[in-house]
Design an enzyme around this catalytic site. Sequence first.
Site, mmCIF file in Angstrom:
data_model
loop_
_atom_site.group_PDB
_atom_site.id
_atom_site.type_symbol
_atom_site.label_atom_id
_atom_site.label_comp_id
_atom_site.label_asym_id
_atom_site.label_seq_id
_atom_site.Cartn_x
_atom_site.Cartn_y
_atom_site.Cartn_z
ATOM 1 N N GLN A 135 0.783 -1.246 0.000
ATOM 2 C CA GLN A 135 0.000 0.000 0.000
ATOM 3 C C GLN A 135 0.812 1.293 0.000
ATOM 4 O OE1 GLN A 135 -3.396 2.348 2.628
ATOM 5 N NE2 GLN A 135 -2.949 0.273 3.207
ATOM 6 N N LYS A 182 16.257 -11.061 -10.346
ATOM 7 C CA LYS A 182 17.365 -11.885 -9.835
ATOM 8 C C LYS A 182 17.999 -12.695 -10.964
ATOM 9 C CE LYS A 182 16.092 -11.831 -5.060
ATOM 10 N NZ LYS A 182 15.331 -12.438 -3.981
ATOM 11 N N PHE A 237 10.641 -2.042 -0.581
ATOM 12 C CA PHE A 237 11.006 -3.389 -0.162
ATOM 13 C C PHE A 237 11.452 -3.351 1.287
ATOM 14 C CE2 PHE A 237 12.257 -3.936 -4.770
ATOM 15 C CZ PHE A 237 11.161 -4.735 -5.072
ATOM 16 N N ARG A 266 20.534 -6.161 -2.090
ATOM 17 C CA ARG A 266 20.742 -7.599 -2.355
ATOM 18 C C ARG A 266 20.506 -7.930 -3.820
ATOM 19 N NH1 ARG A 266 18.412 -7.994 2.741
ATOM 20 N NH2 ARG A 266 16.303 -8.366 1.971
ATOM 21 N N TYR A 271 4.326 -3.056 8.803
ATOM 22 C CA TYR A 271 3.026 -2.848 8.171
ATOM 23 C C TYR A 271 2.295 -1.719 8.902
ATOM 24 C CZ TYR A 271 3.490 -7.135 5.431
ATOM 25 O OH TYR A 271 3.903 -8.079 4.534
ATOM 26 N N GLU A 272 1.214 -1.282 8.268
ATOM 27 C CA GLU A 272 0.416 -0.156 8.741
ATOM 28 C C GLU A 272 0.317 -0.010 10.269
ATOM 29 O OE1 GLU A 272 -1.574 2.343 7.101
ATOM 30 O OE2 GLU A 272 -1.841 2.966 9.163
ATOM 31 N N ASP A 329 0.565 3.703 6.056
ATOM 32 C CA ASP A 329 0.845 3.336 4.663
ATOM 33 C C ASP A 329 0.556 4.492 3.707
ATOM 34 O OD1 ASP A 329 1.747 0.797 5.103
ATOM 35 O OD2 ASP A 329 -0.174 -0.165 4.809
ATOM 36 N N GLY A 334 -7.939 20.675 20.334
ATOM 37 C CA GLY A 334 -7.460 22.025 20.065
ATOM 38 C C GLY A 334 -8.037 22.979 21.092
ATOM 39 N N GLY A 335 -8.111 24.226 20.749
ATOM 40 C CA GLY A 335 -8.669 25.206 21.663
ATOM 41 C C GLY A 335 -10.194 25.192 21.656
#
Length: 415
Positions: A17, A75, A97, A104, A138-139, A168, A247-248
Site C-alpha cells: 500500500q 534476480k 522493499f 541484495r 506494516y500499517e 501506509d 485544540g482550543g
Amino acid sequence: MAKALDGVRILDFTHVQSGPTCTQLLAWFGADVIKVERAGAGDITREQLRDIPDVDSLYFTMLNHNKRSVTIDTKNPEGKQVLEALIQKCDVLVENFAPGALDRMGFTWERIQELNPRMIVASVKGFGPGPYEDCKVYENVAQCAGGAASTTGFDDGPPVVTGAQIGDSGTGLHLALGIVTALYQRTHSGRGQRVLAAMQDGVLNLCRVKLRDQQRLDRTGVMKEYPQYPNGKFGEAVPRSGNASGGGQPGWILKCKGWETDPNAYIYFITQAPVWAKICNVIGKEEWATDPDYATASARLPRLKDIFAEIERWTMTKTKFEAMQILNKYDIPCGPILSMKEIAEEPSLRKTGTIVEVDHPMRGKYLTVGNPIKLSDSPTEVKRSPLLGEHTDEVMAELGYSPEQISALRTAGAI
Ligand SMILES: CC(C)(COP(=O)(O)OP(=O)(O)OC[C@H]1O[C@@H](n2cnc3c(N)ncnc32)[C@H](O)[C@@H]1OP(=O)(O)O)[C@@H](O)C(=O)NCCC(=O)NCCS
C-alpha cells in the site's frame, strides 16, 4: 490537456500500500509510471482479499491506477540488464522493499548513480536509522510506533489503531512530496538524490500535536481541554482523549435520532467560543450565554461533560443531517459521522471526482477514491490498473529491444 508531471518517468518497484499510494499520485499528476513486478505473481495484493476469484483484488486495483505493468525477474542476470536499461531511462526509482532488498538485488545507491546520476531513489521504510531500521513494518506497526495508537481511544481502554491508513497511505503521501521536491532541486543541481520516508516518522508528523501536548503536560501536569480534566488523573504521558478535539475548541461525538439502531447516527459537535450564544439558543439553554459558570470558554472547561450531555439531549431529537442543517445556519462547526456506504453514494463526491467509477476488463465496474488533490491545469483522469505484465512488450520495445530479443528474454525467464 497537458499534465503537471508530463515527461517524468517513474520506475515503480513498489508493492502493497505505502509505495503504490505514492506512485499512483504521481501517475495521476501525469508521470509515466512503470510498475515492475515478479512474473507469475506480481504485487502480492493482486491476490489479497479477493472478492472475485482469479481477478485482481480491489486492494490492488484501487492503488495502482494509471500505471503500466512489466514483469521482470530482477534476480535473473538478463533480467537485471533490462532493469539497468530502465534505470537509465527513468527519472525516479520508487521502492518499498524490506530494508536491504534493493542492495541484495545488486542495485545499491552507488550502482544506480553509475547507471544514471540524475536518478532519484525514493524509499519507504518502516523506520529510519536506529534500533529498528532492519524491521519489516506494516500499517498498524507504524501507527503504534509513531505515537498514534497510544493517543487514540478512550482513557479506560487499550490503545486503538485508526481506520485511516496513516502509516501506509500517509507515508506514501510524504514520499510523493519528497520526490517532486527532489525533481525540482534536480532542475538546478542536475543531480539525483535519495528520498526516504520512514513510516514511523510519517505517523509522528501527523501526531505532531500530541508531542506538543507531551511538553505541555511535562510543564504543567494538566491539560484542561482533555476529558481527564477535571475528572481523572493525568499520568506521565499524553493520555488517550476519546473524541475530544484536542485544540482550543472543545468537541465531542454526540448521539442523533436513530442511534439505537444505526451505528453511525452521530454528529461531531464543536463548542466554538465565538458561537457559544448561538449554541445556547439552539439547544434552548439561553441562560447559559450569560451565566458566569458557562459564559466563558475557561468557565466551561471543567463542565464540558455536562455541557455535551445537554447538547446531546438536543441532537438526539434530530437526525445527523437535520442537526447539520440547523447548526450550519448559525455557523456552529459540526460534522455528520458518515458511513462508507453514505460516502460511496454521495453525489457531490462523484461530481468532483473524489469518488470515481472505473471499468476493469476482468472485474467490471467498481468504485475507487480518485485524486484528492485537484490541480486546475492538470486534471486527473482515473484509468484502470494494469493486468500483470500487460505492458511488458510495449515497454521493452520503447527500451529498444526487438521482438526477437523480447522473445529470447521471455524464454530465458528474464521477463
Ligand atoms: C511490506 C513488507 C513487510 C513486505 O515484506 P515481504 O513480503 O517479505 O517482501 P520484501 O520486501 O521483503 O521482499 C521482497 C523480495 O522479493 C524480491 N523481489 C521483488 N521483486 C522482484 C522481482 N521482480 N524479481 C525477483 N525478485 C523480486 C526482492 O528482491 C526481495 O528478495 P530478498 O528478500 O531475497 O532480498 C516489506 O517489504 C517492508 O517492510 N517494506 C518497507 C515498509 C513498507 O512499505 N511497509 C508497508 C507496506 S504497505
